[in-house]
Write a protein that holds these residues in place. Structure first.
Motif, PDB file in Angstrom:
ATOM      1  N   LYS A   1       4.051  11.962  -0.133  1.00 36.87           N
ATOM      2  CA  LYS A   1       3.346  12.469  -1.482  1.00 36.87           C
ATOM      3  C   LYS A   1       3.540  14.157  -1.419  1.00 36.87           C
ATOM      4  O   LYS A   1       3.492  14.830  -2.190  1.00 36.87           O
ATOM      5  CB  LYS A   1       1.651  12.135  -1.093  1.00 36.87           C
ATOM      6  N   GLY A   2       3.774  14.768  -0.188  1.00 38.75           N
ATOM      7  CA  GLY A   2       3.787  16.111  -0.020  1.00 38.75           C
ATOM      8  C   GLY A   2       4.999  16.522  -0.303  1.00 38.75           C
ATOM      9  O   GLY A   2       4.986  17.620  -0.979  1.00 38.75           O
ATOM     10  N   ALA A   3       6.341  16.113   0.054  1.00 37.96           N
ATOM     11  CA  ALA A   3       7.560  16.744  -0.308  1.00 37.96           C
ATOM     12  C   ALA A   3       8.027  16.224  -1.552  1.00 37.96           C
ATOM     13  O   ALA A   3       8.661  16.911  -2.329  1.00 37.96           O
ATOM     14  CB  ALA A   3       8.499  16.019   0.717  1.00 37.96           C
ATOM     15  N   ARG A   4       7.397  15.080  -2.002  1.00 37.22           N
ATOM     16  CA  ARG A   4       8.049  14.497  -3.287  1.00 37.22           C
ATOM     17  C   ARG A   4       6.961  13.879  -4.285  1.00 37.22           C
ATOM     18  O   ARG A   4       6.983  12.665  -4.410  1.00 37.22           O
ATOM     19  CB  ARG A   4       9.335  13.386  -3.347  1.00 37.22           C
ATOM     20  N   PRO A   5       6.059  14.713  -4.637  1.00 37.32           N
ATOM     21  CA  PRO A   5       4.848  14.135  -5.424  1.00 37.32           C
ATOM     22  C   PRO A   5       5.131  13.436  -6.669  1.00 37.32           C
ATOM     23  O   PRO A   5       4.457  12.447  -6.920  1.00 37.32           O
ATOM     24  CB  PRO A   5       4.158  15.514  -5.244  1.00 37.32           C
ATOM     25  N   ARG A   6       6.070  13.887  -7.341  1.00 38.03           N
ATOM     26  CA  ARG A   6       6.424  13.176  -8.640  1.00 38.03           C
ATOM     27  C   ARG A   6       6.869  11.805  -8.696  1.00 38.03           C
ATOM     28  O   ARG A   6       6.649  10.915  -9.316  1.00 38.03           O
ATOM     29  CB  ARG A   6       7.150  14.068  -9.444  1.00 38.03           C
ATOM     30  N   LEU A   7       7.810  11.820  -7.733  1.00 37.80           N
ATOM     31  CA  LEU A   7       8.285  10.358  -7.231  1.00 37.80           C
ATOM     32  C   LEU A   7       7.382   9.597  -6.684  1.00 37.80           C
ATOM     33  O   LEU A   7       7.130   8.393  -7.176  1.00 37.80           O
ATOM     34  CB  LEU A   7       9.510  10.557  -6.474  1.00 37.80           C
TER      35      LEU A   7
ATOM     36  N   GLY B   1       0.768  -1.067   0.080  1.00 39.89           N
ATOM     37  CA  GLY B   1      -0.033  -0.075  -0.052  1.00 39.89           C
ATOM     38  C   GLY B   1       0.760   1.171  -0.240  1.00 39.89           C
ATOM     39  O   GLY B   1       2.338   1.149   0.016  1.00 39.89           O
ATOM     40  N   PHE B   2       0.143   2.415  -0.040  1.00 36.36           N
ATOM     41  CA  PHE B   2       1.008   3.508   0.101  1.00 36.36           C
ATOM     42  C   PHE B   2       0.376   4.456   1.271  1.00 36.36           C
ATOM     43  O   PHE B   2      -0.916   4.523   1.485  1.00 36.36           O
ATOM     44  CB  PHE B   2       0.537   4.416  -1.215  1.00 36.36           C
ATOM     45  N   PRO B   3       1.215   4.863   2.017  1.00 33.67           N
ATOM     46  CA  PRO B   3       2.517   5.075   2.057  1.00 33.67           C
ATOM     47  C   PRO B   3       3.649   4.154   2.498  1.00 33.67           C
ATOM     48  O   PRO B   3       4.875   4.298   2.040  1.00 33.67           O
ATOM     49  CB  PRO B   3       2.836   6.496   2.626  1.00 33.67           C
ATOM     50  N   GLU B   4       3.167   2.902   2.773  1.00 33.93           N
ATOM     51  CA  GLU B   4       3.975   1.673   3.104  1.00 33.93           C
ATOM     52  C   GLU B   4       5.167   1.432   2.279  1.00 33.93           C
ATOM     53  O   GLU B   4       6.180   1.243   3.031  1.00 33.93           O
ATOM     54  CB  GLU B   4       3.159   0.586   3.628  1.00 33.93           C
ATOM     55  N   ILE B   5       4.830   1.127   1.015  1.00 35.42           N
ATOM     56  CA  ILE B   5       5.917   0.642   0.196  1.00 35.42           C
ATOM     57  C   ILE B   5       6.955   1.908   0.108  1.00 35.42           C
ATOM     58  O   ILE B   5       8.006   1.544   0.160  1.00 35.42           O
ATOM     59  CB  ILE B   5       5.345   0.258  -1.228  1.00 35.42           C
ATOM     60  N   PRO B   6       6.672   3.065  -0.618  1.00 31.11           N
ATOM     61  CA  PRO B   6       7.676   4.134  -0.548  1.00 31.11           C
ATOM     62  C   PRO B   6       8.479   4.096   0.823  1.00 31.11           C
ATOM     63  O   PRO B   6       9.834   4.231   0.791  1.00 31.11           O
ATOM     64  CB  PRO B   6       6.941   5.367  -0.773  1.00 31.11           C
ATOM     65  N   ASN B   7       7.709   4.068   1.955  1.00 30.35           N
ATOM     66  CA  ASN B   7       8.366   4.168   3.272  1.00 30.35           C
ATOM     67  C   ASN B   7       9.656   3.010   3.424  1.00 30.35           C
ATOM     68  O   ASN B   7      10.638   3.139   4.197  1.00 30.35           O
ATOM     69  CB  ASN B   7       7.495   4.234   4.304  1.00 30.35           C
ATOM     70  N   ASP B   8       9.510   1.903   2.909  1.00 33.85           N
ATOM     71  CA  ASP B   8      10.165   0.833   2.826  1.00 33.85           C
ATOM     72  C   ASP B   8      11.732   1.060   2.174  1.00 33.85           C
ATOM     73  O   ASP B   8      12.511   0.310   2.530  1.00 33.85           O
ATOM     74  CB  ASP B   8       9.612  -0.461   2.209  1.00 33.85           C
ATOM     75  N   PHE B   9      11.616   1.920   1.387  1.00 33.29           N
ATOM     76  CA  PHE B   9      12.732   2.467   0.569  1.00 33.29           C
ATOM     77  C   PHE B   9      13.266   3.474   1.069  1.00 33.29           C
ATOM     78  O   PHE B   9      14.497   4.094   0.548  1.00 33.29           O
ATOM     79  CB  PHE B   9      12.647   2.535  -0.967  1.00 33.29           C
ATOM     80  N   ALA B  10      12.782   4.219   2.172  1.00 35.12           N
ATOM     81  CA  ALA B  10      13.233   5.618   2.652  1.00 35.12           C
ATOM     82  C   ALA B  10      14.666   5.219   3.134  1.00 35.12           C
ATOM     83  O   ALA B  10      15.581   6.273   2.891  1.00 35.12           O
ATOM     84  CB  ALA B  10      12.475   6.169   3.751  1.00 35.12           C
TER      85      ALA B  10
ATOM     86  N   LEU C   1       4.977   8.357  -9.574  1.00 38.42           N
ATOM     87  CA  LEU C   1       5.787   7.510 -10.447  1.00 38.42           C
ATOM     88  C   LEU C   1       5.385   6.107  -9.764  1.00 38.42           C
ATOM     89  O   LEU C   1       5.238   5.329 -10.618  1.00 38.42           O
ATOM     90  CB  LEU C   1       7.188   7.892 -10.769  1.00 38.42           C
ATOM     91  N   LEU C   2       5.870   5.843  -8.730  1.00 39.65           N
ATOM     92  CA  LEU C   2       5.990   4.490  -8.054  1.00 39.65           C
ATOM     93  C   LEU C   2       4.485   4.159  -7.974  1.00 39.65           C
ATOM     94  O   LEU C   2       4.457   2.963  -8.132  1.00 39.65           O
ATOM     95  CB  LEU C   2       6.625   4.720  -6.724  1.00 39.65           C
ATOM     96  N   ALA C   3       3.608   5.074  -7.705  1.00 41.78           N
ATOM     97  CA  ALA C   3       2.212   4.374  -7.364  1.00 41.78           C
ATOM     98  C   ALA C   3       1.422   4.088  -9.162  1.00 41.78           C
ATOM     99  O   ALA C   3       1.074   2.823  -9.069  1.00 41.78           O
ATOM    100  CB  ALA C   3       1.199   5.639  -6.931  1.00 41.78           C
TER     101      ALA C   3
ATOM    102  N   ALA D   1      17.048   3.287   2.618  1.00 39.69           N
ATOM    103  CA  ALA D   1      18.138   3.033   1.343  1.00 39.69           C
ATOM    104  C   ALA D   1      18.321   3.877   0.515  1.00 39.69           C
ATOM    105  O   ALA D   1      19.340   4.599   0.202  1.00 39.69           O
ATOM    106  CB  ALA D   1      17.610   1.883   0.494  1.00 39.69           C
ATOM    107  N   MET D   2      17.249   4.827   0.377  1.00 36.76           N
ATOM    108  CA  MET D   2      17.177   6.158  -0.519  1.00 36.76           C
ATOM    109  C   MET D   2      17.821   7.256   0.112  1.00 36.76           C
ATOM    110  O   MET D   2      18.638   8.432  -0.525  1.00 36.76           O
ATOM    111  CB  MET D   2      15.891   6.721  -0.938  1.00 36.76           C
ATOM    112  N   GLY D   3      17.778   7.420   1.648  1.00 34.91           N
ATOM    113  CA  GLY D   3      18.645   8.404   2.118  1.00 34.91           C
ATOM    114  C   GLY D   3      17.685   9.548   2.641  1.00 34.91           C
ATOM    115  O   GLY D   3      18.034  10.541   3.222  1.00 34.91           O
ATOM    116  N   PHE D   4      16.239   9.458   1.936  1.00 33.20           N
ATOM    117  CA  PHE D   4      15.362  10.185   2.492  1.00 33.20           C
ATOM    118  C   PHE D   4      13.753   9.704   2.422  1.00 33.20           C
ATOM    119  O   PHE D   4      13.810   8.730   1.745  1.00 33.20           O
ATOM    120  CB  PHE D   4      15.484  11.575   1.601  1.00 33.20           C
ATOM    121  N   SER D   5      12.830  10.392   2.996  1.00 27.00           N
ATOM    122  CA  SER D   5      11.487   9.887   2.907  1.00 27.00           C
ATOM    123  C   SER D   5      10.987   9.896   1.314  1.00 27.00           C
ATOM    124  O   SER D   5      11.286  11.022   0.711  1.00 27.00           O
ATOM    125  CB  SER D   5      10.704  10.700   4.144  1.00 27.00           C
TER     126      SER D   5
END
Length: 280
Positions: free
Chosen positions: A118-124, A100-109, A127-129, A111-115
């Protein structure tokens, strides 16, 4: 049965996930464990038309047969993973089970070095969604054809995430959709953030391995999921809308990397859990 028919029946879960495709909508908190099957016409648009999706039935060999050396490998991998039950790695696998979202993006936070929010990085985030639908649907040609029984069903046991077990019992095990999504996201995120590529790809791999830890998939399901993810991401790169969104997301990643990442206890715990599992 035509290829279009093979991907025509898909879990209702994808409809809920697809709410994340529109940045004007709020994505659901989790994948609903709903065994109903959904009409694909109710799905919001993704990047690829259905006829352009990679054909997992054509790309993958059949799953391991009973009594084969490959099936023995699957059973041995399952037994090894069972030793992690109750550990920090098992808890991480439980968290990874939530599609689900935001769970999956948070799973990569970490490794990415940042969260990735949707608010801070809406295009990224968008894209994932949106690509999630393409990657997920690409697994269903083989899933629906082989209807492989999942390990927890075959062994009359449970998973790390009981909420989804009713759905999983009716959803083919081969290939793993979780593994495909995790690896597909990792490939794209590593492209956008090459300085963190090793950590991102490791996290994408472990996202799939979490399904083994959970007893929700066989190892060969997980391996096959990565094949389909790679095929789908390669096809997405030929799509103009995907490339446009990819470049917009790249700008957000560049801006995020210009700011120092604060220390994060959650990331330290995640790293420890992954290190412990890799030592087994």
């Amino acid at each position: 049965m035509t290829r279009m028919r093979r991907i025509a029946i898909i879990p209702a879960a994808f409809i809920g996930l697809a709410a994340g495709l529109s940045l004007a909508q709020t994505p659901p908190a989790a994948m609903p464990a709903n065994p109903r099957m959904a009409d694909p016409r109710k799905l919001p648009p993704s990047y690829l038309p259905r006829e352009a999706l990679p054909d997992s039935l054509a790309l993958l060999p059949p799953p391991p047969g009973k009594g084969s050396a490959a099936m023995q490998r699957d059973e041995e991998a399952r037994k090894a993973a069972a030793r992690l039950k109750g550990s920090a790695r098992y808890q991480l696998a439980t968290e990874d089970a939530v599609i689900g979202f935001p769970e999956i993006p948070n799973d990569f936070a970490c490794a990415m070095g940042f969260s990735i929010n949707k608010g801070a990085r809406p295009r990224l985030y968008g894209l994932l969604a949106r690509m999630l639908i393409d990657v997920g649907l690409s697994t269903y040609g083989a899933k629906d054809h082989y209807k492989r029984t999942r390990p927890f069903v075959a062994h009359h046991e449970g998973t790390c995430y009981p909420k989804d077990e009713a759905l999983l019992r009716q959803d083919g095990s081969y290939p793993s959709g979780h593994s495909a999504i995790g690896w597909g996201f990792a490939l794209v995120l590593a492209e956008l953030n090459p300085s963190h590529a090793d950590a991102i790809l490791q996290r994408g791999r472990e996202f799939g391995q979490s399904r083994l830890v959970c007893d929700a998939h066989w190892q060969s399901d997980i391996d096959a999921g990565r094949v389909i993810a790679a095929a789908t991401v390669a096809r997405l790169h030929a799509d103009p809308a995907f490339r446009t969104d990819l470049e917009a997301a790249r700008a957000e990643v560049t801006a995020a990397l210009s700011k120092p990442a604060p220390a994060n206890d959650q990331c330290a715990a995640e790293a420890s859990a992954l290190a412990a599992s890799n030592a087994h």
